[in-house]
Write an enzyme that holds these catalytic residues in place. Structure first.
Site, PDB file in Angstrom:
ATOM      1  N   GLY A  16     -41.685  12.912 -15.137  1.00  0.00           N
ATOM      2  CA  GLY A  16     -40.291  12.499 -15.135  1.00  0.00           C
ATOM      3  C   GLY A  16     -39.466  13.255 -14.103  1.00  0.00           C
ATOM      4  CE1 TYR A  17     -34.217  13.703  -9.932  1.00  0.00           C
ATOM      5  CE2 TYR A  17     -33.140  15.128 -11.531  1.00  0.00           C
ATOM      6  CZ  TYR A  17     -33.274  14.666 -10.238  1.00  0.00           C
ATOM      7  OH  TYR A  17     -32.467  15.168  -9.243  1.00  0.00           O
ATOM      8  N   PRO A  90     -34.471   8.982 -24.149  1.00  0.00           N
ATOM      9  CG  PRO A  90     -34.831   6.956 -23.069  1.00  0.00           C
ATOM     10  CD  PRO A  90     -34.649   8.420 -22.805  1.00  0.00           C
ATOM     11  CE  LYS A 136     -31.303  16.829 -24.571  1.00  0.00           C
ATOM     12  NZ  LYS A 136     -31.183  17.431 -23.228  1.00  0.00           N
ATOM     13  CG  ASN A 156     -24.752  24.735 -17.422  1.00  0.00           C
ATOM     14  OD1 ASN A 156     -24.213  24.223 -18.401  1.00  0.00           O
ATOM     15  ND2 ASN A 156     -24.866  26.040 -17.281  1.00  0.00           N
ATOM     16  N   PRO A 262     -23.410   7.909 -20.210  1.00  0.00           N
ATOM     17  CG  PRO A 262     -24.727   6.844 -18.601  1.00  0.00           C
ATOM     18  CD  PRO A 262     -24.270   6.722 -20.023  1.00  0.00           C
TER      19      PRO A 262
END
Length: 319
Positions: A16-17, A90, A136, A156, A262
């Protein structure tokens, strides 16, 4: 904990990213590195296939499996010392499956869940983002209740991602959107630095059962300051188009899920300045002071990267 070089690290979400940066940082620091990834199929993207090949060329051990394959999870976890989850939004609650497997395996020296954003226990943003952060928080509380050794990382903002998003360097715009007044302070950290520091804290015995906050003084900046710095570097002048706070709040209330998340993140970070809304106290650990052999790239240096060889905009959503 053993010396850094002897620890085996398993990374979930490694393709992933932010996960791909974690994998490369782990390898570069000499760790035997494992990635637990979805099985290759006809639906696997070309970029993921290329990443698999790159990882294999680096000596990464890729274990293909699903998160609901409990026995496979337990088996691979028993092979390693440290587990890092970089699963995206997700899949946040899927980490309960990792926690269950860690409890059965019984050998893990450290687990880092998929935080890497704002300090979720100390901010209270608009409901769409807060509902996400609550997931979370549930993962954090489950780890604590299970007695699993942990490090919670609050890294952050992903610096390259947000420079791309805020300044749109590829589009060569004549204007730049500013959320709210543009004066709220945020913390932008380069993704490679986040990954490198995370691997270091994951293997640092002093960071066990602690929260580590990535807040380097030189990386604290407002939108208006970021735009001014970009103008100095490019020699251009940009019109600042402000989006009022009430407009963002209305969008957060009316957009369907998950499109409202977002907007709520932008409001939290760049309008309310939530990630800088609390002072670090004596119990907090600020990452930039930890390791003399590692320095976070400054925002000035990050913008230089964009001038010389701009990173392509991230396809991932806010993580």
């Amino acid at each position: 904990m053993d010396s850094e070089a002897t620890n085996k690290i398993l990374i979930f979400g490694g393709t992933g990213y932010i996960g791909k940066y974690m994998v490369k940082a782990s390898v570069s620091l000499g760790h035997k590195t494992y990635v637990y990834a979805r099985p290759i199929s006809e639906k696997t993207s070309l970029s993921k296939l290329q990443l698999h090949k790159e990882f294999q060329s680096l000596g990464v051990i890729i274990v293909q499996g699903e998160l609901d394959e409990h026995e496979k999870l337990v088996s691979v976890i028993r092979e390693v010392d440290v587990v890092i989850s970089a699963l995206a939004y997700p899949q946040v609650l899927d980490q309960f499956k990792i926690i269950d497997a860690i409890k059965v395996a019984g050998n893990i020296k450290r687990f880092l869940p998929s935080d890497f954003g704002c300090e979720e226990d100390r901010v209270r943003p608009l409901p769409p983002f807060d509902n996400f952060l609550e997931k979370k928080r549930r993962i954090r509380r489950a780890i604590e209740a299970a007695g699993i050794p942990y490090t919670f990382v609050s890294a952050n903002c992903f610096g390259a991602y947000f420079v791309n998003f805020l300044l749109r360097p590829y589009d060569q715009p004549d204007h730049i959107l500013v959320y709210g007044s543009g004066e709220a302070k945020a913390v932008l950290n380069y993704e490679e630095d986040i990954a490198m520091c995370t691997i270091k804290v994951a293997n640092d015995p002093k960071m066990c059962n602690r929260v580590v906050i990535y807040r380097p003084q030189k990386n604290i900046i407002s939108q208006l300051e970021l735009i001014s710095l970009w103008e100095q570097k490019t020699g251009r002048t940009f019109k600042r188009v402000h989006i009022a706070e009430e407009d963002l709040v209305k969008q957060a209330e009316t957009l369907p899920h998950p499109e409202n998340i977002p907007i709520s993140i932008l409001h939290c970070i760049f309008v309310k300045g939530e990630i800088m809304s609390f002072e670090l106290d004596k119990n907090d650990i600020e990452a930039s002071k930890l390791y003399s052999d590692f320095q976070f790239s400054t925002i000035d240096q990050l913008l230089d990267i964009f001038l010389s060889d701009p990173p392509r905009p991230a396809s991932a959503a806010f993580e």
